[in-house]
Write a protein that holds these residues in place. Structure first.
Motif, PDB file in Angstrom:
ATOM      1  N   ASP A 160      23.524  13.582  23.437  1.00 60.76           N
ATOM      2  CA  ASP A 160      24.083  12.041  23.430  1.00 60.76           C
ATOM      3  C   ASP A 160      25.259  11.732  23.010  1.00 60.76           C
ATOM      4  N   ASP A 161      25.118  12.367  21.406  1.00 60.21           N
ATOM      5  CA  ASP A 161      26.194  11.662  20.908  1.00 60.21           C
ATOM      6  C   ASP A 161      27.892  12.481  21.156  1.00 60.21           C
ATOM      7  N   ALA A 162      27.380  13.833  21.830  1.00 58.39           N
ATOM      8  CA  ALA A 162      28.206  14.281  21.942  1.00 58.39           C
ATOM      9  C   ALA A 162      28.907  13.519  23.313  1.00 58.39           C
ATOM     10  N   ARG A 163      28.296  13.264  25.067  1.00 54.27           N
ATOM     11  CA  ARG A 163      28.642  12.498  25.761  1.00 54.27           C
ATOM     12  C   ARG A 163      29.644  10.783  25.376  1.00 54.27           C
ATOM     13  N   SER A 164      28.615  10.960  23.889  1.00 55.44           N
ATOM     14  CA  SER A 164      29.030   9.645  24.331  1.00 55.44           C
ATOM     15  C   SER A 164      30.809   9.320  23.422  1.00 55.44           C
ATOM     16  N   GLU A 165      30.782   9.798  22.963  1.00 53.37           N
ATOM     17  CA  GLU A 165      32.049  10.289  22.395  1.00 53.37           C
ATOM     18  C   GLU A 165      32.558  11.138  23.443  1.00 53.37           C
ATOM     19  N   ALA A 166      32.743  11.115  24.126  1.00 54.66           N
ATOM     20  CA  ALA A 166      33.649  12.001  24.962  1.00 54.66           C
ATOM     21  C   ALA A 166      33.654  10.679  26.110  1.00 54.66           C
ATOM     22  N   HIS A 167      32.438   9.701  26.476  1.00 52.46           N
ATOM     23  CA  HIS A 167      33.038   8.517  27.031  1.00 52.46           C
ATOM     24  C   HIS A 167      34.189   7.971  26.005  1.00 52.46           C
ATOM     25  N   SER A 168      34.081   7.407  25.171  1.00 55.15           N
ATOM     26  CA  SER A 168      34.924   6.945  24.273  1.00 55.15           C
ATOM     27  C   SER A 168      36.055   7.445  24.367  1.00 55.15           C
ATOM     28  N   ALA A 169      36.718   8.398  24.195  1.00 56.47           N
ATOM     29  CA  ALA A 169      37.847   8.993  24.597  1.00 56.47           C
ATOM     30  C   ALA A 169      38.657   8.773  25.967  1.00 56.47           C
ATOM     31  N   LEU A 170      37.483   9.462  26.503  1.00 55.98           N
ATOM     32  CA  LEU A 170      38.166   9.025  28.170  1.00 55.98           C
ATOM     33  C   LEU A 170      38.505   7.948  28.456  1.00 55.98           C
ATOM     34  N   THR A 171      37.841   6.235  27.817  1.00 54.46           N
ATOM     35  CA  THR A 171      38.335   4.524  28.488  1.00 54.46           C
ATOM     36  C   THR A 171      39.294   4.856  27.426  1.00 54.46           C
ATOM     37  N   ALA A 172      39.684   5.474  25.794  1.00 52.75           N
ATOM     38  CA  ALA A 172      40.707   5.383  25.021  1.00 52.75           C
ATOM     39  C   ALA A 172      41.778   5.687  25.349  1.00 52.75           C
ATOM     40  N   LEU A 173      41.772   6.762  26.353  1.00 50.27           N
ATOM     41  CA  LEU A 173      42.837   6.993  27.294  1.00 50.27           C
ATOM     42  C   LEU A 173      43.417   6.331  28.681  1.00 50.27           C
TER      43      LEU A 173
END
Length: 207
Positions: A160-173
């Motif tokens: 869940d943390d991996a997906r959340s971190e990936a989601h945050s990175a994509l939105t930051a991009l």
């Protein structure tokens, strides 16, 4: 001008990293193509940087090599392209892929990147095609192939943390939250680390 940093890699939270040098921590934003090549936290890292000074902030952008930094600098010279959009473009395409897309005037590939509409893509082609041709002719920094994005993934964390971190990175991009979720849904595998999820999501978006 801060042109290069070498120090202890303290934190990795894509697309941001924290590097400690002489007791001072430098916050650096990196395109994902460079981020994938970083060592694990706790190890020494060397990155080439571009320093941006604004009225409200001083920002450092980092790159795995001088060539990618050169492309970043060419991108931010283009009309309507700021550092954040340039970072997004270089996260969605490797340096050679970007040069190829601009050279063959592949507007379709460019508009797949978040924040790049048809007019922006066409402007990139017009403004950068000749500049990229000169860079290629110099042949002093041009890598022989695509940037390697097959570096070992970071140690697996709670999914869940991996997906959340990936989601945050994509939105930051620059991707919208709903778009980021859709991208992750298409490629999600529970065993993948956050970095692997980001890499696969960006690959899928570019295909």
């Amino acid at each position: 001008m801060i042109g290069r940093l070498r120090g202890l890699l303290v934190e990795k939270a894509p697309p941001d990293v924290l590097i400690e040098i002489g007791g001072v921590g430098y916050e650096v934003q990196m395109p994902m193509t460079s981020f994938y090549q970083l060592p694990e936290t706790g190890q020494e890292a060397t990155i080439y940087t571009h320093f941006v000074v604004r009225e409200d902030a001083q920002l450092l952008f980092g790159f795995a090599d001088k060539f990618e930094r050169t492309l970043f600098r060419e991108l931010i010279k283009a009309n309507g392209v700021g550092p954040k959009l340039a970072l997004t473009i270089l996260s969605g395409m490797s340096a050679p892929q970007l040069m190829h897309s601009v050279t063959i005037e592949d507007v379709t590939a460019l508009v797949k990147l978040p924040g790049v509409g048809k007019k922006t893509a066409e402007r990139l082609v017009v403004e950068l095609k000749d500049r990229f041709a000169k860079l290629e002719q110099l042949n002093t920094m041009l890598p022989t192939g695509d940037i390697d994005v097959s570096a070992p993934a970071a140690p697996q964390i709670v999914e869940d943390d991996a997906r959340s971190e990936a989601h945050s990175a994509l939105t930051a991009l620059g991707y919208k939250p709903a778009q980021a979720s859709k991208m992750l849904d298409a490629i999600y595998q529970p065993e993948l680390s956050s970095e692997a999820l980001i890499r696969e999501a960006l690959r899928s978006a570019a295909s």
